[in-house]
Design a protein around this motif. Structure first.
Motif, short mmCIF file in Angstrom:
data_model
loop_
_atom_site.label_atom_id
_atom_site.label_comp_id
_atom_site.label_asym_id
_atom_site.label_seq_id
_atom_site.Cartn_x
_atom_site.Cartn_y
_atom_site.Cartn_z
N SER A 35 0.85 -1.20 0.00
CA SER A 35 0.00 0.00 0.00
C SER A 35 0.88 1.24 0.00
O SER A 35 2.07 1.18 0.27
CB SER A 35 -0.93 0.01 1.22
OG SER A 35 -0.16 0.09 2.40
N CYS A 74 -0.95 7.76 1.55
CA CYS A 74 -2.43 7.78 1.57
C CYS A 74 -3.06 6.43 1.89
O CYS A 74 -4.28 6.30 1.90
CB CYS A 74 -2.97 8.31 0.25
SG CYS A 74 -2.66 7.21 -1.14
N TYR A 109 -4.18 2.11 -12.69
CA TYR A 109 -4.96 2.86 -11.69
C TYR A 109 -5.83 3.91 -12.36
O TYR A 109 -7.01 4.03 -12.06
CB TYR A 109 -4.01 3.52 -10.67
CG TYR A 109 -4.74 4.37 -9.67
CD1 TYR A 109 -5.48 3.78 -8.66
CD2 TYR A 109 -4.70 5.75 -9.75
CE1 TYR A 109 -6.16 4.55 -7.74
CE2 TYR A 109 -5.38 6.53 -8.83
CZ TYR A 109 -6.11 5.93 -7.83
OH TYR A 109 -6.78 6.71 -6.93
N TYR A 144 -2.57 -1.38 -3.04
CA TYR A 144 -2.02 -1.64 -4.38
C TYR A 144 -2.34 -3.04 -4.89
O TYR A 144 -1.84 -3.42 -5.94
CB TYR A 144 -0.50 -1.46 -4.38
CG TYR A 144 -0.01 -0.05 -4.22
CD1 TYR A 144 -0.77 1.03 -4.62
CD2 TYR A 144 1.24 0.20 -3.70
CE1 TYR A 144 -0.30 2.32 -4.48
CE2 TYR A 144 1.72 1.49 -3.56
CZ TYR A 144 0.95 2.54 -3.96
OH TYR A 144 1.42 3.81 -3.83
N LEU A 186 -3.39 3.83 0.06
CA LEU A 186 -4.08 3.21 -1.08
C LEU A 186 -3.59 1.77 -1.20
O LEU A 186 -2.39 1.50 -1.24
CB LEU A 186 -3.81 3.97 -2.37
CG LEU A 186 -4.35 3.35 -3.65
CD1 LEU A 186 -5.88 3.36 -3.65
CD2 LEU A 186 -3.81 4.06 -4.87
#
Length: 99
Positions: A11, A15, A86, A19, A17
C-alpha cells in the motif's frame, strides 16, 4: 510505490491506497525488450557491416549496454504501467457464465 527494485509495496505510505488491484505482469519486460532491443540490434548490425569486428567485441560492447539499458528502464516502465492501470481502473478479465 516500490518496496524493492521491482517489488510493488502492499500500500501507499502516504495515503494508504491498497495496491493489490494492479498487476503489470510481463508488460514492462515486453516494452523494455522492444525499446532496447531494436536500437541495439540495429547498431550491432551497423557496426558489423561497417567495421567487421570479431564476435568477442560485440559481446563485450553490446551485452553490457543491453543489460544496463534494460535495468534502467524496467522500473520506470513498471511504474508507468501501474499508474495507467490505476488511472483507467483496469481489472482482470471476467467471463460471464450466462449465454
Amino acid at each position: 510505490m516500490f518496496s524493492g527494485f521491482l517489488t510493488i509495496a502492499p500500500s501507499c505510505d502516504v495515503c494508504d491506497l491498497d495496491y493489490s488491484f494492479a498487476d503489470a505482469g510481463d508488460g514492462p519486460a515486453f516494452f523494455v525488450m522492444s525499446i532496447v532491443g531494436f536500437p541495439v540490434v540495429f547498431l550491432a548490425l551497423l557496426m558489423e557491416v561497417r567495421f567487421e569486428p570479431p564476435l568477442w567485441v560485440h559481446m563485450v560492447l553490446w551485452l553490457p549496454v543491453t543489460v544496463v539499458l534494460c535495468l534502467l528502464l524496467l522500473r520506470p516502465c513498471k511504474g508507468i504501467l501501474f499508474a495507467l492501470q490505476y488511472k483507467h481502473a483496469a481489472e482482470e478479465a471476467r467471463f460471464n457464465d450466462e449465454h
